[in-house]
Design an enzyme around this catalytic site. Structure first.
Site, mmCIF file in Angstrom:
data_model
loop_
_atom_site.group_PDB
_atom_site.id
_atom_site.type_symbol
_atom_site.label_atom_id
_atom_site.label_comp_id
_atom_site.label_asym_id
_atom_site.label_seq_id
_atom_site.Cartn_x
_atom_site.Cartn_y
_atom_site.Cartn_z
ATOM 1 N N TYR A 124 -3.337 5.684 1.018
ATOM 2 C CA TYR A 124 -2.623 4.689 0.223
ATOM 3 C C TYR A 124 -1.159 5.090 0.159
ATOM 4 O O TYR A 124 -0.627 5.670 1.095
ATOM 5 C CB TYR A 124 -3.270 4.527 -1.155
ATOM 6 C CG TYR A 124 -2.983 3.174 -1.761
ATOM 7 C CD1 TYR A 124 -3.393 2.007 -1.111
ATOM 8 C CD2 TYR A 124 -2.291 3.042 -2.952
ATOM 9 C CE1 TYR A 124 -3.120 0.754 -1.625
ATOM 10 C CE2 TYR A 124 -2.015 1.784 -3.486
ATOM 11 C CZ TYR A 124 -2.426 0.657 -2.817
ATOM 12 O OH TYR A 124 -2.148 -0.581 -3.325
ATOM 13 N N LYS A 195 -6.681 0.189 -0.930
ATOM 14 C CA LYS A 195 -7.065 0.173 -2.347
ATOM 15 C C LYS A 195 -8.585 0.189 -2.505
ATOM 16 O O LYS A 195 -9.122 0.911 -3.356
ATOM 17 C CB LYS A 195 -6.453 -1.054 -3.027
ATOM 18 C CG LYS A 195 -6.727 -1.161 -4.517
ATOM 19 C CD LYS A 195 -6.206 0.050 -5.285
ATOM 20 C CE LYS A 195 -4.714 0.189 -5.282
ATOM 21 N NZ LYS A 195 -3.999 -0.779 -6.107
ATOM 22 N N GLU A 267 -2.978 -8.328 -5.523
ATOM 23 C CA GLU A 267 -2.192 -7.153 -5.128
ATOM 24 C C GLU A 267 -0.980 -7.591 -4.313
ATOM 25 O O GLU A 267 -1.118 -8.309 -3.308
ATOM 26 C CB GLU A 267 -3.071 -6.213 -4.293
ATOM 27 C CG GLU A 267 -2.493 -4.828 -4.089
ATOM 28 C CD GLU A 267 -2.725 -3.908 -5.280
ATOM 29 O OE1 GLU A 267 -1.846 -3.057 -5.532
ATOM 30 O OE2 GLU A 267 -3.768 -4.026 -5.942
ATOM 31 N N ASP A 268 0.192 -7.187 -4.743
ATOM 32 C CA ASP A 268 1.434 -7.342 -3.981
ATOM 33 C C ASP A 268 1.764 -8.796 -3.636
ATOM 34 O O ASP A 268 2.212 -9.107 -2.530
ATOM 35 C CB ASP A 268 1.386 -6.495 -2.711
ATOM 36 C CG ASP A 268 1.533 -5.008 -3.029
ATOM 37 O OD1 ASP A 268 1.782 -4.683 -4.201
ATOM 38 O OD2 ASP A 268 1.396 -4.173 -2.114
ATOM 39 N N ASP A 291 -0.590 -4.735 -10.010
ATOM 40 C CA ASP A 291 0.822 -4.363 -10.112
ATOM 41 C C ASP A 291 1.336 -4.551 -11.533
ATOM 42 O O ASP A 291 2.148 -3.759 -12.019
ATOM 43 C CB ASP A 291 1.659 -5.196 -9.142
ATOM 44 C CG ASP A 291 1.157 -5.080 -7.713
ATOM 45 O OD1 ASP A 291 1.220 -3.969 -7.169
ATOM 46 O OD2 ASP A 291 0.674 -6.075 -7.164
#
Length: 347
Positions: A124, A195, A267-268, A291
């Protein structure tokens, strides 16, 4: 081999472990199946490397296809770590772990779970960021599900193509804000994959119950659109109502396919989408934004531990944030919520 110890004339079949009623020792039985011995060598979920016992090798019809030495999983894990430590470049270490996952899933998670402190920066952050940048160049085999904006209207059908039926945890990205690297489009797939690998290694979630997903709606990074190795859609990002309808369809398709209790971890995503999706879906789906919420929970937990050690209160301190991204705003909001709940300071 049947329960009487006779060879089954059906040929090589997978092993079913059963505890003998008459003895305390473990016995093997062979049952008819479409899975062959060669499948055990080719499927990373079944492959055990040199850890196949002599009885397993003979029963599966793979005796002679592996070196004669029989190793334990511990020996194979030690061998993998020796190989990995030969590399100085973190990206080469990442590629080694990615190749191990493609060959021997059980060994990958054993190595990762027993060496988490050393390997977390490899599988990661920060190494996964570089891996995402090179994702197109290094791509070998798919590790997740790519759903594009052109699949709108058929998202459920695409989800059905995923071979596992019992998915409990999904990590999804649209690749717009990958770490601090910006818009990487479809090459952001490395984030959900990494993840979920940690979720399995640390939290013990069976890998068959996890699903990495990239929602490809294009990319606004011109260098990727011009890159011959880029693996995603070659057009600018689709935005507005068409984009929102696509995300809505995806959320509904997940619930239809896997059930209301399936965790959908965002995510992101870009800042402008991440906060509004969290507010839009948090009361309707089993979802959270890592996040915004995950980072904040860890940060505030550290702050609360520091307060206990220094015998102070939140209102005694001033918290300064550099930037106003998802993580900073999430931490700030959670600190304010904690201050109101613990100390009565209005939020």
């Amino acid at each position: 081999m049947n329960q009487n110890g006779q060879m089954d004339r059906l040929g090589a079949r997978p092993l079913i472990r059963r505890q003998s009623c008459a003895q305390e020792t473990e016995s093997f039985s062979v049952v008819p199946s479409q899975v062959t011995g060669m499948d055990y060598l080719r499927d990373p979920k079944l492959f055990k490397g040199m850890a196949f016992s002599l009885e397993e090798r003979q029963t599966l019809g793979i005796h002679g296809l592996l070196p004669p030495r029989i190793k334990t999983q511990e020996e194979m894990a030690e061998h993998s770590m020796r190989n990995l430590r030969r590399f100085d470049d973190p990206l080469n270490k990442y590629m080694f772990m990615a190749d191990l996952l493609e060959r021997n899933e059980k060994l990958f998670y054993k190595v990762l779970s027993e060496n988490t402190e050393e390997l977390m920066p490899i599988v990661y952050t920060p190494t996964v960021g570089l891996a995402c940048q090179k994702f197109g160049l290094a791509f070998k085999r798919p590790k997740g599900l790519f759903i594009t904006i052109h699949d709108a209207g058929h998202v459920y059908e695409v989800l059905k193509n995923w071979p596992e039926q019992d998915v409990r945890c999904i990590v999804v990205t649209d690749g717009e804000r990958i770490l601090g690297l910006g818009d990487l489009g479809a090459q952001g797939m490395g984030i959900p994959v990494g993840k979920l690998a940690l979720n399995t290694a640390i939290a013990g979630i069976p890998p068959s119950q996890t699903l990495p997903i990239t929602l490809d709606v294009g990319t606004n990074r011109q260098e990727l659109l011009d890159d011959v190795d880029y693996i995603g859609l070659r057009h600018k990002r689709v935005t507005g109502q068409e984009y929102d309808d696509f995300i809505d369809e995806f959320m509904q398709a997940v619930v239809r396919r896997y059930g209301q209790n399936t965790l959908i971890q965002f995510e992101d995503f870009g800042n402008h989408n991440a906060f509004r999706f969290l507010e839009k879906y948090r009361d309707k789906y089993c979802t959270f934004n890592d996040d915004i919420q995950g980072t904040a929970s860890v940060a505030v937990a550290g702050i609360l531990a520091a307060l206990k050690a220094t015998n102070t209160k939140l209102k005694d301190h001033t918290f300064l944030f550099q930037g106003a991204g998802e993580a900073a705003l999430g931490i700030a909001n959670l600190i304010a919520m904690a201050m109101e709940k613990r100390e009565g300071v209005p939020y």
